[in-house]
Design an enzyme around this catalytic site. Sequence first.
Site, short mmCIF file in Angstrom:
data_model
loop_
_atom_site.label_atom_id
_atom_site.label_comp_id
_atom_site.label_asym_id
_atom_site.label_seq_id
_atom_site.Cartn_x
_atom_site.Cartn_y
_atom_site.Cartn_z
N LYS A 40 0.84 -1.21 0.00
CA LYS A 40 0.00 0.00 0.00
C LYS A 40 0.87 1.26 0.00
O LYS A 40 2.07 1.19 0.28
CB LYS A 40 -0.89 -0.03 1.24
CG LYS A 40 -0.11 0.01 2.53
CD LYS A 40 -0.94 -0.44 3.72
CE LYS A 40 -0.11 -0.29 5.00
NZ LYS A 40 -0.61 -1.12 6.08
N ARG A 134 -9.76 0.00 14.65
CA ARG A 134 -9.54 0.77 13.44
C ARG A 134 -10.59 0.22 12.48
O ARG A 134 -11.74 0.16 12.84
CB ARG A 134 -8.10 0.50 12.96
CG ARG A 134 -7.35 1.70 12.55
CD ARG A 134 -5.88 1.38 12.30
NE ARG A 134 -5.64 0.24 11.44
CZ ARG A 134 -4.46 -0.06 10.91
NH1 ARG A 134 -3.42 0.68 11.16
NH2 ARG A 134 -4.31 -1.12 10.14
N TYR A 250 19.20 29.12 6.89
CA TYR A 250 18.29 30.01 7.60
C TYR A 250 18.63 30.09 9.08
O TYR A 250 18.90 29.07 9.72
CB TYR A 250 16.84 29.50 7.45
CG TYR A 250 16.27 29.70 6.07
CD1 TYR A 250 16.08 30.98 5.55
CD2 TYR A 250 15.92 28.60 5.29
CE1 TYR A 250 15.55 31.16 4.28
CE2 TYR A 250 15.38 28.78 4.02
CZ TYR A 250 15.19 30.06 3.52
OH TYR A 250 14.67 30.24 2.27
N MET A 298 13.94 24.05 1.81
CA MET A 298 12.94 23.32 1.03
C MET A 298 13.59 22.41 -0.02
O MET A 298 13.17 21.26 -0.19
CB MET A 298 11.98 24.30 0.34
CG MET A 298 10.81 23.61 -0.33
SD MET A 298 9.71 24.75 -1.18
CE MET A 298 8.99 25.64 0.18
C1 LIG Z 1 0.17 -2.02 6.69
C2 LIG Z 1 -0.40 -3.30 7.15
C3 LIG Z 1 0.43 -4.42 7.35
C4 LIG Z 1 1.94 -4.36 7.32
O1 LIG Z 1 2.42 -3.91 8.56
P1 LIG Z 1 3.98 -3.69 8.88
O2 LIG Z 1 3.99 -3.24 10.28
O3 LIG Z 1 4.45 -2.65 7.93
O4 LIG Z 1 4.67 -4.98 8.68
C5 LIG Z 1 -0.19 -5.62 7.62
N1 LIG Z 1 -1.55 -5.70 7.74
C6 LIG Z 1 -2.35 -4.63 7.58
C7 LIG Z 1 -3.82 -4.79 7.74
C8 LIG Z 1 -1.80 -3.40 7.30
O5 LIG Z 1 -2.60 -2.33 7.18
#
Ligand SMILES: *Cc1c(COP(=O)(O)O)cnc(C)c1O
Length: 347
Positions: A40, A134, A250, A298
């Site tokens: 992701k 969540r 800066y 920046m």
């Molecule tokens: C992002 C995610 C993972 C991976 O977690 P890591 O801590 O990066 O290994 C696994 N399961 C779900 C549902 C996630 O959202």
Amino acid sequence: MPPEIPAPPLRLVLDSEALSDNWRTLNRLSGSARAGAAVKADGYGLGARRVTKALVEAGCRDFFVAYSSEAAALSEITAPETLSILHGPLSADDAAYIKAAGFRPVINSLAQAKRWLNTGGGACDLMVDTGINRLGLPMAELGDPLIARLQVQVLMSHLASADEDGPQNMLQCSRWNEARALVSAREASLANSAGIMLGSAFHGDLTRPGLSLYGGWQRDELASRIRQVVVPQVMVLQVREIAAGDGVGYNATFVAAKPMRVGVVALGYADGYLRAWSNRGILLHRNLRLPVLGKISMDMTVVDLTLAPDLREGDWLNVAYALPEAEAASGIGQYELLTLLGRRFTR
Ligand SMILES: *Cc1c(COP(=O)(O)O)cnc(C)c1O
């Protein structure tokens, strides 16, 4: 024809051998389960397409993204049914799209279950909430008739504190086992990167590492096993001689105590190299550690070239970015260090 667009003076080098090795290591540490991969957020910022390509070649067959648009970007690289969409179908249109594309939605609520069944359903995953609060179906709703109608491939849950040794891990594990007894699913999955190290009770059939694929780790057991994957590289744009008493950047938060040779490099907070690195970051020239001087701008960072008198404009430097050390040095979390890396880096 106009000349080609020049490449920007900053690039993210991805060691795909290290990435594949990390996946093989996590796959082995997952025992009788196989390891998938969380890709992701554009493969944690490193480029989802190149990351997924390398992992497919290594043998990975299960990929996790947040949104259907992220799955769409990977559909030429891996088969649609290997792409699970963690946030599930967000609307009727999204459900129809996922169904037509052949991706696997992760069902997170009764509303999403209904949405998916309304498209005609088909293979899906189910996220049950065992305590992170969540996304995920509450335990109390597992017995709902809508859930019984789902064709669940992977029954999953997500650990809130796998990076710590506390009672929450076992509590979530036992709730996940309760859920497995209540829902008919082909497979089960619980562990993220850190969760893999909690032992076989947490493995199920499939693990879902993300961070550790990309070179990060939060449990010391992984320290000697995980290799660094990403190295930001930046060009020296200008070399300057400064005098004793001269300030850099800066607010002149660095003042030279003696005459010095410094380099201005193509890296700034707009590239994700946040001001937390001011007077703290390190750039690497071979094994030489060159300290950042003054505040990060920046688009520019100034670095001390005292140790590297041979460096010239146009030379490239590595940014010290081994994730656990970089987290300790900057106070920025490893996940954020990855996903911050900006769009100006060529990937
Ligand atoms: C992002 C995610 C993972 C991976 O977690 P890591 O801590 O990066 O290994 C696994 N399961 C779900 C549902 C996630 O959202």
